[in-house]
Design an enzyme around this catalytic site. Structure first.
Site, mmCIF file in Angstrom:
data_model
loop_
_atom_site.group_PDB
_atom_site.id
_atom_site.type_symbol
_atom_site.label_atom_id
_atom_site.label_comp_id
_atom_site.label_asym_id
_atom_site.label_seq_id
_atom_site.Cartn_x
_atom_site.Cartn_y
_atom_site.Cartn_z
ATOM 1 N N PHE A 169 -11.881 -1.259 4.613
ATOM 2 C CA PHE A 169 -10.980 -0.493 5.653
ATOM 3 C C PHE A 169 -10.835 -0.752 7.085
ATOM 4 O O PHE A 169 -12.100 -1.004 7.556
ATOM 5 C CB PHE A 169 -11.138 1.061 5.529
ATOM 6 C CG PHE A 169 -10.394 1.718 4.319
ATOM 7 C CD1 PHE A 169 -10.593 1.125 3.287
ATOM 8 C CD2 PHE A 169 -10.060 3.167 4.053
ATOM 9 C CE1 PHE A 169 -10.060 1.910 1.952
ATOM 10 C CE2 PHE A 169 -9.417 3.863 3.161
ATOM 11 C CZ PHE A 169 -9.565 3.177 2.139
ATOM 12 N N GLU A 215 -6.437 5.065 -8.903
ATOM 13 C CA GLU A 215 -7.764 5.776 -8.151
ATOM 14 C C GLU A 215 -8.270 6.972 -8.864
ATOM 15 O O GLU A 215 -7.482 7.760 -9.408
ATOM 16 C CB GLU A 215 -7.610 6.161 -6.767
ATOM 17 C CG GLU A 215 -8.687 6.420 -6.068
ATOM 18 C CD GLU A 215 -8.604 6.143 -4.427
ATOM 19 O OE1 GLU A 215 -7.757 5.456 -4.060
ATOM 20 O OE2 GLU A 215 -9.459 6.892 -3.735
ATOM 21 N N THR A 222 -13.031 1.124 -2.968
ATOM 22 C CA THR A 222 -12.418 1.700 -2.039
ATOM 23 C C THR A 222 -13.258 2.402 -1.027
ATOM 24 O O THR A 222 -14.558 2.506 -1.169
ATOM 25 C CB THR A 222 -11.222 2.353 -2.345
ATOM 26 O OG1 THR A 222 -10.252 2.477 -1.426
ATOM 27 C CG2 THR A 222 -11.543 3.561 -2.876
ATOM 28 N N LYS A 244 -9.805 1.900 -8.804
ATOM 29 C CA LYS A 244 -10.273 2.151 -7.761
ATOM 30 C C LYS A 244 -11.319 3.338 -7.645
ATOM 31 O O LYS A 244 -11.080 4.198 -8.152
ATOM 32 C CB LYS A 244 -8.883 2.753 -6.826
ATOM 33 C CG LYS A 244 -8.686 1.632 -5.903
ATOM 34 C CD LYS A 244 -7.376 2.150 -4.914
ATOM 35 C CE LYS A 244 -7.729 2.165 -3.779
ATOM 36 N NZ LYS A 244 -6.484 2.748 -2.742
ATOM 37 N N ASP A 296 0.924 -0.972 -0.054
ATOM 38 C CA ASP A 296 -0.134 -0.044 0.047
ATOM 39 C C ASP A 296 0.965 1.211 0.152
ATOM 40 O O ASP A 296 1.240 1.837 1.014
ATOM 41 C CB ASP A 296 -0.983 -0.031 1.494
ATOM 42 C CG ASP A 296 -1.989 0.649 1.146
ATOM 43 O OD1 ASP A 296 -2.440 1.389 0.054
ATOM 44 O OD2 ASP A 296 -2.672 0.955 2.460
HETATM 45 C C1 E4P Z 1 -5.699 1.090 0.274
HETATM 46 O O1 E4P Z 1 -6.241 0.925 -0.843
HETATM 47 C C2 E4P Z 1 -6.191 2.352 1.023
HETATM 48 O O2 E4P Z 1 -6.558 3.571 0.298
HETATM 49 C C3 E4P Z 1 -5.208 2.541 2.179
HETATM 50 O O3 E4P Z 1 -4.807 1.432 2.872
HETATM 51 C C4 E4P Z 1 -5.853 3.679 3.240
HETATM 52 O O4 E4P Z 1 -5.280 3.444 4.465
HETATM 53 P P1 E4P Z 1 -5.165 4.678 5.443
HETATM 54 O O5 E4P Z 1 -6.348 4.543 6.310
HETATM 55 O O6 E4P Z 1 -4.112 4.517 6.431
HETATM 56 O O7 E4P Z 1 -5.003 6.205 4.809
#
Ligand code: E4P
Length: 306
Positions: free
Chosen positions: A160, A78, A138, A114, A17
Site C-alpha cells: 500500500f 478477499e 494485501t 486476497k 481497484d
Molecule cells: C487494493 O487492493 C487495496 O485494497 C486498495 O488499493 C486500498 O486502497 P485505499 O487505501 O484507498 O483504501
C-alpha cells in the site's frame, strides 16, 4: 499524443481497484481488485441489486464473476478480515471461494485470493499456492511482510502506498509530502528492487494511491491497481511517462538478501510503528465494513426479496 494511462500501460500492467462493475467495464483493465470496503459501496448501489446474497462469500463471487466479464485477466476476492490470524480457517475460506467460482464455471487461474499479510495469512497463502490457488497478499506495509511473502512463494503482493503516505502526513502534521520524500512510494521501490535483485517470482502490485504522481513514480512496477477517479485523471493527461522501475536496474544493485523466521518476522514488523498500526487498523476497518455489509445486504433483501 497518447494519454498518461496509455503510456503507463507500456510499462506496468494496469488493474482497476473497484467493485463498481460499470467502472471496470469502462476502463477495460487487465485485472481488477476488490476489497470489503469497495464491495460495501457497490452493494448499496441499486444497479448491482441482482448480485446481493445473504451469504457474503457467494456475493463476493457474484461480483467477481461479473467483473471478470470485463477483464481479460484475474479478479481478486478477499478473505474475511476476521480470519487474519487463523491460518486454517483462511485456507478453508479460500477453498470455498475457489469451489464457488469453479462450480459457476470460472477457472481458478482467473482468481487471486486476497489475504492480509499477517504471519498467519502468509502461511495460509504458502499452502494454498501449493494447491494451485493463487494469492494476493494485501495490507502490506513493512519490508518484513514483503520478505516473508516472497519466501512463501506467493503469486502477488499489494504493497500500500496511500495509507503509508496518510500515516506519515498525520505523524508530521503536514497536508502533503513531496513525491521524492513519499514513504509509500519509497516502500514499493525498495520491495520491487529487492525482489528483482534476488530473482523472486512474486509479482509486485502497487496499491492504495492518493494522487497520480505516486502512480507515475512507480511506472515499471509489475502491476498497479488504480481507483477509477485516478484512472480518469491519467486518461485526461498527455504528459510523458518515464519508466522508473526496471529489472535491469534492480539487478545491478547491491542489496543484501534476508531471511525471516516467525520470530524475526514479528520482531522486524513490530519495529516499524507505521506498519504495525496500519496493518492492525486495516484489519479492523475491513472487518467493520464487512459487518456493515452484512446489515446492508440483510435489510436490502428483507425490503425486496430476490
Ligand atoms: C487494493 O487492493 C487495496 O485494497 C486498495 O488499493 C486500498 O486502497 P485505499 O487505501 O484507498 O483504501
Amino acid at each position: 499524443m497518447p494519454s498518461q494511462l496509455e503510456s503507463l500501460k507500456k510499462h506496468s500492467l494496469v488493474v482497476a481497484d473497484s467493485g463498481d462493475i460499470d467502472a471496470v467495464a469502462r476502463w477495460k483493465p487487465q485485472d481488477a481488485t476488490t476489497n470489503p470496503s469497495l464491495l460495501l459501496a457497490s452493494a448499496q448501489d441499486p444497479r448491482y441489486r441482482a448480485f446481493l446474497d445473504a451469504d457474503l462469500d457467494r456475493m463476493a463471487v457474484n461480483f467477481g464473476r461479473e467483473i471478470l466479464k470485463h477483464v481479460a485477466g484475474r479478479v481478486s476476492t478477499e478473505v474475511d478480515a476476521r480470519l487474519s490470524f487463523d491460518t486454517e480457517k483462511s485456507i478453508e475460506k479460500a477453498r470455498k471461494f475457489i469451489s464457488l467460482y469453479e462450480k459457476a464455471g470460472t477457472s481458478r487461474e482467473r482468481i487471486l485470493i486476497k489475504l492480509a499479510s499477517t504471519w498467519e495469512g502468509i502461511r495460509a497463502a504458502e499452502k494454498l499456492e501449493r494447491e494451485g490457488i493463487r494469492c494476493n497478499l494485501t495490507l502490506l506495509f513493512s519490508f518484513a511482510q514483503a520478505v516473508a511473502c516472497a519466501e512463501a512463494g506467493v503469486t502477488l503482493i499489494s504493497p500500500f502506498v496511500g495509507r503509508i503516505y496518510d500515516w506519515y502526513k498525520a505523524a508530521k502534521k503536514v497536508d502533503d509530502l513531496p513525491l521524492e520524500e513519499d514513504p509509500g512510494v519509497a516502500s514499493v521501490v525498495r520491495i520491487y528492487n529487492y525482489y528483482k535483485r534476488h530473482g523472486y517470482k512474486t509479482q509486485v502490485m502497487g496499491a492504495s494511491f492518493r494522487k497520480t504522481g505516486q502512480i507515475l513514480n512507480l511506472a515499471g512496477c509489475d502491476l498497479l491497481t488504480i481507483a477509477p477517479d485516478l484512472l480518469e485523471k491519467l486518461a485526461a493527461s498527455q504528459a510523458p511517462v518515464e519508466k522508473v522501475l526496471s529489472v535491469e536496474k534492480a539487478k545491478s544493485m547491491n542489496i543484501a538478501k534476508v531471511s525471516l523466521d516467525e520470530k524475526a518476522f514479528r520482531w522486524e514488523h513490530n519495529e516499524d510503528a507505521m506498519a504495525t498500526e496500519k496493518l492492525a487498523e486495516g484489519i479492523r476497518k475491513f472487518d467493520a465494513d464487512a459487518r456493515k455489509l452484512e446489515k446492508v445486504v440483510a435489510s436490502a433483501l428483507a425490503a425486496a426479496p430476490a
